[in-house]
Design a protein around this motif. Sequence first.
Motif, PDB file in Angstrom:
ATOM      1  N   PHE A  16      57.353  23.873  55.556  1.00 10.90           N
ATOM      2  CA  PHE A  16      57.930  22.972  54.565  1.00 10.90           C
ATOM      3  C   PHE A  16      58.207  21.581  55.152  1.00 10.90           C
ATOM      4  N   THR A  17      58.105  21.447  56.476  1.00  7.60           N
ATOM      5  CA  THR A  17      58.441  20.173  57.111  1.00  7.60           C
ATOM      6  C   THR A  17      57.220  19.443  57.649  1.00  7.60           C
ATOM      7  N   GLY A  18      56.065  20.141  57.694  1.00 11.49           N
ATOM      8  CA  GLY A  18      54.880  19.505  58.240  1.00 11.49           C
ATOM      9  C   GLY A  18      54.831  19.494  59.741  1.00 11.49           C
ATOM     10  N   HIS A  19      55.665  20.298  60.423  1.00 12.91           N
ATOM     11  CA  HIS A  19      55.730  20.298  61.879  1.00 12.91           C
ATOM     12  C   HIS A  19      54.882  21.382  62.523  1.00 12.91           C
ATOM     13  N   ILE A  20      53.961  21.982  61.767  1.00 14.93           N
ATOM     14  CA  ILE A  20      53.102  23.014  62.331  1.00 14.93           C
ATOM     15  C   ILE A  20      52.180  22.394  63.371  1.00 14.93           C
ATOM     16  N   GLN A  21      52.115  23.052  64.537  1.00 20.86           N
ATOM     17  CA  GLN A  21      51.297  22.545  65.637  1.00 20.86           C
ATOM     18  C   GLN A  21      49.914  23.177  65.582  1.00 20.86           C
ATOM     19  N   HIS A  22      48.881  22.365  65.613  1.00 17.48           N
ATOM     20  CA  HIS A  22      47.515  22.866  65.592  1.00 17.48           C
ATOM     21  C   HIS A  22      46.958  22.845  67.011  1.00 17.48           C
ATOM     22  N   LEU A  23      46.478  24.013  67.496  1.00 18.04           N
ATOM     23  CA  LEU A  23      46.038  24.164  68.874  1.00 18.04           C
ATOM     24  C   LEU A  23      44.523  24.159  68.960  1.00 18.04           C
ATOM     25  N   SER A  24      44.007  23.705  70.114  1.00 22.12           N
ATOM     26  CA  SER A  24      42.574  23.761  70.370  1.00 22.12           C
ATOM     27  C   SER A  24      42.183  25.198  70.713  1.00 22.12           C
ATOM     28  N   GLU A  25      40.870  25.475  70.738  1.00 20.07           N
ATOM     29  CA  GLU A  25      40.401  26.819  71.072  1.00 20.07           C
ATOM     30  C   GLU A  25      40.856  27.220  72.469  1.00 20.07           C
ATOM     31  N   GLY A  26      40.813  26.286  73.404  1.00 21.60           N
ATOM     32  CA  GLY A  26      41.255  26.579  74.766  1.00 21.60           C
ATOM     33  C   GLY A  26      42.736  26.894  74.831  1.00 21.60           C
ATOM     34  N   GLU A  27      43.528  26.148  74.087  1.00 23.30           N
ATOM     35  CA  GLU A  27      44.973  26.402  74.058  1.00 23.30           C
ATOM     36  C   GLU A  27      45.288  27.752  73.415  1.00 23.30           C
ATOM     37  N   VAL A  28      44.530  28.100  72.394  1.00 24.38           N
ATOM     38  CA  VAL A  28      44.722  29.400  71.759  1.00 24.38           C
ATOM     39  C   VAL A  28      44.394  30.522  72.736  1.00 24.38           C
ATOM     40  N   ALA A  29      43.257  30.397  73.443  1.00 23.14           N
ATOM     41  CA  ALA A  29      42.860  31.428  74.409  1.00 23.14           C
ATOM     42  C   ALA A  29      43.902  31.584  75.510  1.00 23.14           C
ATOM     43  N   ALA A  30      44.437  30.464  75.992  1.00 22.60           N
ATOM     44  CA  ALA A  30      45.453  30.520  77.048  1.00 22.60           C
ATOM     45  C   ALA A  30      46.735  31.171  76.538  1.00 22.60           C
ATOM     46  N   ALA A  31      47.118  30.838  75.324  1.00 23.59           N
ATOM     47  CA  ALA A  31      48.332  31.413  74.754  1.00 23.59           C
ATOM     48  C   ALA A  31      48.188  32.918  74.546  1.00 23.59           C
ATOM     49  N   LEU A  32      47.019  33.374  74.108  1.00 27.53           N
ATOM     50  CA  LEU A  32      46.782  34.803  73.934  1.00 27.53           C
ATOM     51  C   LEU A  32      46.809  35.528  75.272  1.00 27.53           C
ATOM     52  N   GLU A  33      46.201  34.938  76.290  1.00 25.52           N
ATOM     53  CA  GLU A  33      46.183  35.570  77.613  1.00 25.52           C
ATOM     54  C   GLU A  33      47.591  35.664  78.174  1.00 25.52           C
ATOM     55  N   GLU A  34      48.377  34.615  77.986  1.00 22.83           N
ATOM     56  CA  GLU A  34      49.752  34.616  78.485  1.00 22.83           C
ATOM     57  C   GLU A  34      50.578  35.726  77.839  1.00 22.83           C
ATOM     58  N   ARG A  35      50.375  35.951  76.560  1.00 22.68           N
ATOM     59  CA  ARG A  35      51.199  36.921  75.835  1.00 22.68           C
ATOM     60  C   ARG A  35      50.768  38.363  76.068  1.00 22.68           C
ATOM     61  N   THR A  36      49.530  38.582  76.431  1.00 21.05           N
ATOM     62  CA  THR A  36      49.070  39.948  76.651  1.00 21.05           C
ATOM     63  C   THR A  36      49.126  40.367  78.113  1.00 21.05           C
ATOM     64  N   ARG A  37      49.344  39.408  79.004  1.00 20.29           N
ATOM     65  CA  ARG A  37      49.399  39.719  80.431  1.00 20.29           C
ATOM     66  C   ARG A  37      50.582  40.655  80.725  1.00 20.29           C
ATOM     67  N   GLY A  38      50.315  41.755  81.359  1.00 16.49           N
ATOM     68  CA  GLY A  38      51.391  42.650  81.782  1.00 16.49           C
ATOM     69  C   GLY A  38      51.806  43.683  80.757  1.00 16.49           C
ATOM     70  N   LEU A  39      51.208  43.675  79.561  1.00 17.02           N
ATOM     71  CA  LEU A  39      51.553  44.702  78.585  1.00 17.02           C
ATOM     72  C   LEU A  39      51.108  46.070  79.092  1.00 17.02           C
ATOM     73  N   ALA A  40      51.906  47.085  78.823  1.00 19.78           N
ATOM     74  CA  ALA A  40      51.658  48.427  79.366  1.00 19.78           C
ATOM     75  C   ALA A  40      50.746  49.272  78.496  1.00 19.78           C
ATOM     76  N   VAL A  41      50.240  48.717  77.403  1.00 19.59           N
ATOM     77  CA  VAL A  41      49.336  49.448  76.514  1.00 19.59           C
ATOM     78  C   VAL A  41      48.056  48.640  76.336  1.00 19.59           C
TER      79      VAL A  41
END
Length: 272
Positions: free
Chosen positions: A49-74
């Motif tokens: 509602f504020t227009g503050h959504i951040q749009h990420l590049s493909e590389g930034e998306v890939a890095a963010a996904l890798e960061e969040r899945t690193r170390g998961l036990a499943v």
Amino acid sequence: MSTSLLILTDFTPAADQALHYAAALAAPLGASLILLHIRRESLLDRDAFTGHIQHLSEGEVAAALEERTRGLAVPVQVESTVDGVSAAVADAAQRHQPALLVLGKPDTETTPDELVSSTSLTILRATRTPLLIIPINSTATVPPRRITIAADNNGFSLKPQTEPIRDLLHTLKPTVTLVHVVEPEENDECPQAHQAVLDSGLLRELPSVHTHGVRCRQIPQGILQGVSETQADMLLLIARRRSFLGQLFNRSVTSQVVLHGHVPVVLLPALD
């Protein structure tokens, strides 16, 4: 087919909490995770509602996904899409047939209900698959030890996609309590609501189910009161067609419980 949980992420704190919750839930179920990044459109996000959504590049998306899945036990599989919510979730659900779709919900208490474009409505419309919603402020135990089922006196039938929920209950063996917002003259044992749930087959193979009547003028508030009184770690809520297909979703019992609850909620889509 092996069990999987499909988690939506837009890299917000609410989505991150949902991912960690899903990982903790998946472990005792022997399930894997599919983490789907979807561009932020309406994920119950005030930034929409504020227009503050951040749009990420493909590389930034890939890095963010890798960061969040690193170390998961499943086991976890990551996917990213530029499709909208409905198309992306429907496609992923069709390909993976997940037991649950998992969505994090940020704090929307300061956002008027009429302004909340609920992703839960969109997902139920698109997939009719059980949806697990994790509030950002939830401190519920995971895996859940106490599960509360909200029921009224009306019978219902569940879609075939809800079968994994029966398996979840059978595997986790939680204490299950049926909560019903009763009329003054009704019995707190809620026999009619209890029978409606039994007839649905949801509680098949469970050894016992407790009942808990709540007297409250407003049904959503009564359900949330029952969740508190039963010390539930998770709420199962039957989502009838009128709740997620109608034009007044934000006024329905389902939406009010989702918007204002503080424990994880599983929406089970009913056939009727």
